[in-house]
Enzyme design. Structure first.
Site, mmCIF file in Angstrom:
data_model
loop_
_atom_site.group_PDB
_atom_site.id
_atom_site.type_symbol
_atom_site.label_atom_id
_atom_site.label_comp_id
_atom_site.label_asym_id
_atom_site.label_seq_id
_atom_site.Cartn_x
_atom_site.Cartn_y
_atom_site.Cartn_z
ATOM 1 N N GLY A 29 0.830 -1.205 0.000
ATOM 2 C CA GLY A 29 0.000 0.000 0.000
ATOM 3 C C GLY A 29 0.858 1.247 0.000
ATOM 4 O O GLY A 29 2.097 1.175 0.009
ATOM 5 N N ALA A 83 -2.930 0.002 7.287
ATOM 6 C CA ALA A 83 -4.265 -0.537 7.555
ATOM 7 C C ALA A 83 -5.290 0.418 6.965
ATOM 8 O O ALA A 83 -5.006 1.598 6.755
ATOM 9 C CB ALA A 83 -4.499 -0.680 9.059
ATOM 10 N N LYS A 94 -8.041 -4.640 6.711
ATOM 11 C CA LYS A 94 -6.987 -4.521 5.699
ATOM 12 C C LYS A 94 -7.499 -5.146 4.396
ATOM 13 O O LYS A 94 -8.486 -5.857 4.392
ATOM 14 C CB LYS A 94 -5.711 -5.237 6.159
ATOM 15 C CG LYS A 94 -5.057 -4.514 7.328
ATOM 16 C CD LYS A 94 -3.717 -5.122 7.730
ATOM 17 C CE LYS A 94 -2.786 -5.401 6.605
ATOM 18 N NZ LYS A 94 -2.527 -4.247 5.718
ATOM 19 N N GLU A 103 -0.706 -10.754 3.194
ATOM 20 C CA GLU A 103 -0.396 -9.937 4.374
ATOM 21 C C GLU A 103 -0.617 -10.748 5.650
ATOM 22 O O GLU A 103 0.217 -10.758 6.561
ATOM 23 C CB GLU A 103 -1.264 -8.671 4.388
ATOM 24 C CG GLU A 103 -0.894 -7.692 3.282
ATOM 25 C CD GLU A 103 -1.846 -6.519 3.136
ATOM 26 O OE1 GLU A 103 -1.467 -5.536 2.493
ATOM 27 O OE2 GLU A 103 -2.982 -6.585 3.647
HETATM 28 C C1 5RP Z 1 -3.366 -3.569 1.244
HETATM 29 C C2 5RP Z 1 -3.631 -3.080 2.616
HETATM 30 C C3 5RP Z 1 -3.105 -1.741 2.975
HETATM 31 O O1 5RP Z 1 -2.284 -1.861 4.090
HETATM 32 C C4 5RP Z 1 -4.251 -0.825 3.288
HETATM 33 O O2 5RP Z 1 -5.130 -0.801 2.176
HETATM 34 C C5 5RP Z 1 -3.768 0.603 3.592
HETATM 35 O O3 5RP Z 1 -3.242 1.165 2.434
HETATM 36 P P1 5RP Z 1 -2.660 2.628 2.401
HETATM 37 O O4 5RP Z 1 -1.393 2.612 3.199
HETATM 38 O O5 5RP Z 1 -2.430 2.884 0.939
HETATM 39 O O6 5RP Z 1 -3.691 3.556 2.992
HETATM 40 O O7 5RP Z 1 -4.238 -3.723 3.423
HETATM 41 O O8 5RP Z 1 -4.025 -4.777 0.983
#
Ligand code: 5RP
Length: 223
Positions: A29, A83, A94, A103
């Site tokens: 992410g 997250a 997540k 993950e």
């Molecule tokens: C990916 C995830 C990411 O950790 C979650 O979506 C948070 O993403 P970002 O740091 O871009 O806000 O679970 O599957």
């Protein structure tokens, strides 16, 4: 501070949790990407990394960081990841980036899950962010029916008009409209639906530490 500046601040703070000479588990992410860029600056101090997605593996390799297959690894001091939502108790949603299954697998090997998030991710009750569920493609219709039966509005995630496929070749169903008051119980219940690979609730094994980016600086929550 912008959201990106908050993400960068927590990514920098997370470097203090990296154990010298050890293997680091790395999430997926935009926040994890900031962390990878920070990790690159101390890459000579770590043994290697394990990636939670193909995207993360590519970014780590582009920085010259050795990426190991999880099957080559028996222990890991920390797993560091973002997250979509986190509670004051350390339970998380997540999977916004569709990498939830890898993950959860990589995190399961680590001694500690360090969550890095900007302050907007802290919520009292999980569920405003649609709950991602990775599903075997042939089961998507039956699983959607069962997820609707538990009170959600389950929708197949699309990308460019077609079902998004995960690194594992599965689809993602996002469940809208939930108010998750008992995340441990809901995690077990959804994981028990035949055809579900993984639910994006990380509650049975939540975060151990959350580094939360706020206008007043990085706050450390311990669970
Ligand atoms: C990916 C995830 C990411 O950790 C979650 O979506 C948070 O993403 P970002 O740091 O871009 O806000 O679970 O599957």
């Amino acid at each position: 501070m912008t959201q990106d500046e908050l993400k960068q601040a927590v990514a920098q703070a997370a470097i203090h949790y990296v154990v010298e000479g050890e293997i680091v588990g790395v999430g997926t992410g935009s926040t994890a990407n900031f962390f990878i860029d920070e990790l690159a600056k101390i890459k000579h101090k770590i043994k290697a990394a394990v990636a939670s997605s193909e995207e993360t593996a590519a970014r780590l390799r582009a920085h010259g960081i050795t990426v190991l297959d999880l099957n080559q690894v028996t222990s890991m001091a920390v797993y560091i990841d973002g997250a979509d939502e986190i509670t004051p108790q350390g339970a998380m949603i997540k999977g916004g980036g569709a990498a939830l299954t890898r993950e959860k697998i990589v995190a399961s090997v680590a001694d500690q899950f360090i969550c890095i998030a900007d302050g907007s991710k802290l919520v009292d009750v999980l569920g405003k962010f649609p709950l991602p569920v990775e599903v075997i493609p042939m089961a998507q219709t039956v699983v959607i029916r069962q997820l609707n039966a538990i009170g959600g509005d389950a929708r197949l995630r699309l990308k460019d008009g077609v079902p998004l496929l995960t690194d594992n070749g599965n689809v993602i169903v996002d469940v809208h409209g939930l108010q998750i008051t008992d995340p441990v119980a809901l995690e077990a219940k959804i994981n028990n639906i035949v055809g579900v690979v993984t639910v994006g609730l990380f509650a049975q094994h939540g975060a151990n530490v959350c580094l939360l980016g706020t206008a007043e600086g990085v706050k450390t929550l311990k669970f």
